[in-house]
Motif scaffolding. Structure first.
Motif, short mmCIF file in Angstrom:
data_model
loop_
_atom_site.label_atom_id
_atom_site.label_comp_id
_atom_site.label_asym_id
_atom_site.label_seq_id
_atom_site.Cartn_x
_atom_site.Cartn_y
_atom_site.Cartn_z
N PHE A 105 21.72 23.93 2.59
CA PHE A 105 20.65 22.95 2.33
C PHE A 105 19.32 23.51 2.84
O PHE A 105 19.29 24.43 3.66
N SER A 106 18.24 22.92 2.39
CA SER A 106 16.91 23.40 2.77
C SER A 106 16.55 23.04 4.20
O SER A 106 15.72 23.70 4.83
N SER A 107 17.15 21.98 4.75
CA SER A 107 16.86 21.56 6.12
C SER A 107 18.01 20.72 6.67
O SER A 107 18.82 20.18 5.90
N GLY A 108 18.05 20.59 7.99
CA GLY A 108 19.05 19.74 8.61
C GLY A 108 18.84 18.28 8.26
O GLY A 108 19.81 17.53 8.09
N PHE A 109 17.59 17.87 8.14
CA PHE A 109 17.29 16.49 7.77
C PHE A 109 17.89 16.19 6.39
O PHE A 109 18.55 15.17 6.17
N SER A 110 17.67 17.10 5.46
CA SER A 110 18.19 16.93 4.10
C SER A 110 19.72 16.90 4.10
O SER A 110 20.34 16.08 3.40
N ALA A 111 20.34 17.78 4.88
CA ALA A 111 21.81 17.84 4.93
C ALA A 111 22.40 16.55 5.49
O ALA A 111 23.40 16.03 4.98
N ASN A 112 21.77 16.01 6.54
CA ASN A 112 22.26 14.76 7.12
C ASN A 112 22.11 13.60 6.15
O ASN A 112 23.03 12.79 5.98
N LEU A 113 20.96 13.51 5.51
CA LEU A 113 20.76 12.45 4.52
C LEU A 113 21.80 12.57 3.40
O LEU A 113 22.38 11.57 2.96
N ALA A 114 22.02 13.79 2.96
CA ALA A 114 22.95 14.03 1.85
C ALA A 114 24.36 13.55 2.20
O ALA A 114 25.02 12.88 1.40
N LEU A 115 24.81 13.88 3.39
CA LEU A 115 26.18 13.56 3.79
C LEU A 115 26.38 12.06 3.93
O LEU A 115 27.32 11.49 3.36
N MET A 137 20.20 11.34 10.92
CA MET A 137 21.52 10.74 10.82
C MET A 137 21.38 9.22 10.69
O MET A 137 22.05 8.58 9.87
N ILE A 138 20.50 8.66 11.48
CA ILE A 138 20.28 7.21 11.46
C ILE A 138 19.72 6.78 10.10
O ILE A 138 20.18 5.81 9.49
#
Length: 386
Positions: A105-115, A137-138
């Protein structure tokens, strides 16, 4: 005027000493140094924990990757943006963490939202998040259709109670996900990984860990939380200890297949730079074999703790992150400014990033620091906090 809340909210931030503004680092990062407005500082706010940013071998791999595959993926992964460099990196990560599949993913923020949004498409999904979970995550959890519960920080008993309570009153099968951070970003403490894994297994739940501040630093070869237990889903960023950019998720083959087909953040985003992916392969190679970087962080952390005065409130940690609690926002800013005058860059962390009355200095000790740096830092903190 339109959107008149904009000026009102900015003024409120200033009044509360919570106003934020950008500062520009005007020179290429060279280990521990940072240059702001022409002045050099020793940087104790960086997440470059292992000192790998600007490493010659990684830079060389980046150039090689650009020559082979180009700088830009030019498309999403599901169109034509998925290059050999991406596949090779995913394979290396799977081998490193002993996982079946990996997604970039392009960022950790994006990966967390995606999951969270992908797994939270149904009200039959139940998410259990540590109270100090990262904002991404929140956001991901609460913007899904899942039922979301927050358990007290690192409190296994409270989590157990919430899991039991939901099972007692649920009339149908619920899909349960327990979520936490491997190392918590603002105080540096570790999750109770083994206990979380055992509890999740006994409750037939999946365990999801955000390992952004754990990967590379924790574990014999920097495997992060997966060094201690078999984590169902791991997210980790590459822009911290790994020293490049982007993020990844590791998971089962079935979840991988599901995310590729249903995760909007993955489907509709341009793939990360293949050159960056190629450079990250080299970084992971260095992380696995150069144990001295992790050992040095531990040694310097012990020294730092030993040198601080008794009146300095330090959060106990075994990671690179050492939080010094100040409390009041204005006082935290004042201490930070005093340290800058001594050539030390140490950012004051204030609400809403942390809870009210818990503003702090977030010290990050990296492999690029040395004994002299730590002694100077401790001495200046002791003088600034009276």
């Amino acid at each position: 005027m339109n959107f008149d809340f904009i000026r009102r909210d900015i003024n409120a931030q200033k009044a509360k000493s919570q106003y934020r503004q950008l500062v520009c680092n005007s020179a290429a990062s060279k280990g521990k140094e940072i240059v702001i407005n022409g002045k050099n500082y020793v940087n104790f706010s960086s997440n470059d924990y292992l000192g790998l940013n600007n490493h010659l071998e990684i830079n060389k791999a980046l150039q090689e990757g650009a020559d082979k595959f180009g700088v830009c993926a030019s498309s999403s992964s599901l169109v034509t943006g998925y290059h050999y460099a991406h596949q090779a990196l995913e394979d290396d990560i799977c081998q490193w963490l002993n996982k079946p599949k990996c997604l970039l993913f392009s960022s950790g923020f994006s990966a967390n939202l995606a999951l969270f949004q992908a797994l939270g498409k149904s009200e039959q999904s139940h998410f259990y998040l540590d109270k100090l979970s990262h904002a991404s995550m929140i956001d991901g959890a609460y913007h899904s259709k899942a039922i979301v519960k927050r358990f007290q920080h690192n409190n296994i008993e409270h989590l157990t109670e919430l899991l039991n309570r939901s099972g007692k009153y649920s009339t149908g099968f619920s899909n349960k996900l327990v979520a936490s951070e491997g190392v918590f970003s603002m105080d540096g403490c570790q999750a109770k990984v083994v206990e979380l894994a055992q509890l999740a297994k006994s409750e037939q739940a999946w365990l999801y860990l955000d390992d952004a501040h754990s990967i590379g630093v924790i574990g014999k070869e920097g495997q992060g939380s997966n060094y201690f237990a078999d984590i169902d889903i791991t997210m980790a960023t590459m822009g911290k200890a790994i020293g490049t950019s982007g993020a990844f998720l590791t998971c089962s083959e079935e979840l991988y297949e599901y995310l590729v087909n249903f995760s909007r953040h993955y489907i509709y985003s341009t793939a990360i730079s293949p050159a960056i992916a190629w450079a990250t392969k080299k970084s992971i190679e260095l992380i696995k074999k150069e144990h001295w970087r992790r050992e040095k962080i531990c040694e310097l952390s012990v020294l730092f703790t030993k040198l601080l005065a008794e009146n300095v409130e330090l959060v106990t940690t075994e990671s690179s992150i050492h939080a010094i609690i100040i409390g009041d926002e204005k006082k935290a800013l004042n201490v930070s400014e005093q340290l800058k005058k001594q050539g030390i860059w140490l950012t004051a962390i204030r609400p809403p990033t942390v809870a009210n009355n818990s503003s702090r200095l977030r010290v990050t000790i990296c492999a690029s620091h040395n004994d002299k740096d730590i002694r100077c830092l401790a001495e200046c903190i002791n003088k600034a906090i009276t």
